[in-house]
Design an enzyme around this catalytic site. Structure first.
Site, short mmCIF file in Angstrom:
data_model
loop_
_atom_site.label_atom_id
_atom_site.label_comp_id
_atom_site.label_asym_id
_atom_site.label_seq_id
_atom_site.Cartn_x
_atom_site.Cartn_y
_atom_site.Cartn_z
N SER A 242 -5.39 -14.46 13.75
CA SER A 242 -6.24 -15.33 14.57
C SER A 242 -7.60 -14.68 14.73
O SER A 242 -7.84 -13.57 14.24
CB SER A 242 -5.60 -15.54 15.94
OG SER A 242 -5.66 -14.32 16.66
N LYS A 243 -8.48 -15.39 15.44
CA LYS A 243 -9.87 -14.94 15.55
C LYS A 243 -10.00 -13.51 16.07
O LYS A 243 -10.95 -12.82 15.75
CB LYS A 243 -10.63 -15.90 16.46
CG LYS A 243 -10.93 -17.19 15.73
CD LYS A 243 -11.80 -18.12 16.54
CE LYS A 243 -11.94 -19.44 15.81
NZ LYS A 243 -11.95 -20.60 16.67
N ARG A 244 -9.01 -13.10 16.90
CA ARG A 244 -9.18 -11.74 17.44
C ARG A 244 -9.02 -10.68 16.35
O ARG A 244 -9.35 -9.51 16.54
CB ARG A 244 -8.24 -11.50 18.62
CG ARG A 244 -6.80 -11.35 18.26
CD ARG A 244 -5.88 -11.53 19.46
NE ARG A 244 -4.60 -12.04 19.00
CZ ARG A 244 -3.60 -11.26 18.67
NH1 ARG A 244 -3.71 -9.95 18.74
NH2 ARG A 244 -2.47 -11.79 18.25
#
Ligand code: GLU
Length: 470
Positions: A242-244
């Site tokens: 994911s974006k993290r």
């Protein structure tokens, strides 16, 4: 194998994610390997979250990746390929199931007891015609709920092998909402069947949905396709990518200067291990060797270092002129305007070994476009007494030579090193001051390239000003 028809079915609720791109890739490779058809179907029935801009960008990213579809929006004989254009079909199939006694009207709205408590069947199943009329009179638009039959279902998954599900654990589920919109389960089954999909290849997050789908295929009298569920991509901490974890959208990689064939090569290798040692594959080679049976069941861990390495390999496999053409959009426009095409090609030739992405062409080109900045280490080299002698001699040799091509520039370096050897100065003591004077750094492209790229006058100017350091 019969007619191979596979589909990639994105919901246009965001940009194309690397994980979805990998699903598309596996479908595309499988289709192309078997001479089959790759179909793109837009699953846009979630009107609140779907947006035409996302559909557009997903299609653009697929096209950039080279995953061109045989059928999809605007192309093919099994359309429309947007679910929002097929609503009446889903409705008629849901009604057919009610007529066959395989589904029933449910008047509970969002608050069905089936969904909230431990109950498999909704009380609405027992409503007779009069109760139904009463409910309708109160203005309730009934949903249609599928009546889950009791049976054991075995999915012969191509990746995971036979996987058994007991439908005793599956509650009667909604297939058509009160507002007339199909749920994912109904639309996906109707479309896969009507579009004659032979293999459903998708992420294993859909595995729990598959028994429901098989029940619907059967209830509607359709043939059941084969299934292959692949593992998902995880970040280095084991969580879903994911974006993290960094950039997850395909367009971000395109904009950062990754090559489409490198992204594809990397995504393919994330779960698929080809026989042998080869790691760099062109799309046609992937197509030739790919097989679903070789997909790993374990989660795939995203490793940017490996992607970078693969990207660098693909970059260096390009002929210079083509690579230069690819690098130009990443260079500063006003700087490109100032130089010739030959010069650009030479610059790429000189610097390409240090490219991880095409954007590195810009980073490396700064050496030639920006004013000289001398690092601390370079300054130390320039301050040495032997360096002063080297640079003085170099100005002399350069003044009497040409450096218009690699050979001429190499000859300058050769004669410099010969002259310096006579004074007992050799190796690094000769080349480092030259490098530091020209570039201000202790590392960079081969020296002869730098002479050619700066040309004689600029080279002499830089050396003369660097000779004054210290
Ligand atoms: N629209 C679904 C998704 O994006 C497709 C699922 C499927 O491939 O059946 O997850």
């Amino acid at each position: 194998m019969g007619n191979i028809r596979v589909r990639f079915a994105p919901s246009p609720t965001g940009n194309l994610h690397l994980g979805s791109a990998r699903t598309a890739l596996y479908n595309w490779l499988f289709a192309k390997h078997h001479g089959g058809d790759f179909i793109v179907r837009i699953e846009d029935t979630d009107f609140l979250r779907s947006a035409p801009e996302f559909e557009q960008s997903i299609l653009e990213d697929l096209s950039w990746l080279g995953l061109n579809y045989d059928e999809g929006p605007g192309k093919g004989g099994f359309g429309p390929y947007r679910q929002s254009r097929r609503l009446s079909l889903y409705k008629s199939k849901a009604k057919q199931l009610v007529a066959d006694g395989k589904a029933y009207y449910c008047y509970c709205g969002e608050q069905s007891k089936v969904d909230s408590v431990n109950k498999k069947t909704c009380n609405c199943l027992g409503l007779d015609g009069r109760d139904q009329l009463d409910a309708s009179a109160k203005g309730v638009n009934p949903a249609i709920r599928f009546r889950v039959p009791k049976e054991k279902i075995v999915i012969d998954d191509i990746v995971y092998g036979p996987t058994e599900f007991d439908t005793a654990n599956i509650k009667d589920f909604i297939i058509l909402r009160g507002n007339g919109m199909p749920t994912f389960h109904l639309s996906v089954v109707v479309d896969d069947a009507e579009m004659k999909i032979s293999h459903v290849i998708r992420g294993n997050d859909h595995l729990p949905n598959t028994p429901k789908h098989i029940l619907l295929f059967k209830a509607l009298g359709y043939d059941i396709p084969k299934f292959a569920h692949h593992s998902l991509i995880m970040g280095s901490d084991g969580g879903k990518l994911s974006k993290r974890h960094g950039a997850t959208a395909v367009f971000q990689y395109r904009e950062a200067g990754y090559l489409h064939e490198a992204v594809i090569n990397y995504l393919a290798l994330l779960s698929w291990t080809p026989a042998g040692e080869q790691e760099i594959f062109k799309p046609e080679e992937l197509m030739q060797y790919f097989s679903l049976e070789k997909l790993s069941k374990s989660p795939a861990i995203f490793d940017i270092g490996k992607l970078n390495w693969i990207n660098g390999q693909h970059i260096r496999s390009y002929p210079l002129e083509e690579l230069t053409q690819m690098a130009i959009p990443f260079l500063a426009k006003d700087e490109v305007k100032k130089v010739s095409r030959e010069w650009l090609i030479k610059m790429v030739e000189a610097t390409r070994d240090d490219y991880i992405t095409l954007a590195d062409a810009k980073v490396q080109s700064e050496l030639f476009f920006k004013p000289l900045k001398i690092t601390k280490e370079a300054k130390q080299w320039l301050e040495k007494d032997t360096s002063k002698a080297v640079l003085a001699k170099l100005v002399e040799v350069l003044g009497a030579s040409r450096v218009d091509n690699n050979d001429e520039a190499r000859a300058v370096l050769k004669s410099l090193s010969k002259e310096m050897k006579e004074q007992g100065i050799k190796g690094k003591d000769v080349f480092m001051p030259v490098r530091c004077a020209l570039t201000g750094k202790t590392e960079g492209p081969e020296l002869f390239y730098i002479f050619v790229l700066f040309g004689k006058q600029k080279s002499i100017k830089r050396i003369e000003s660097a000779a004054k350091v210290g």
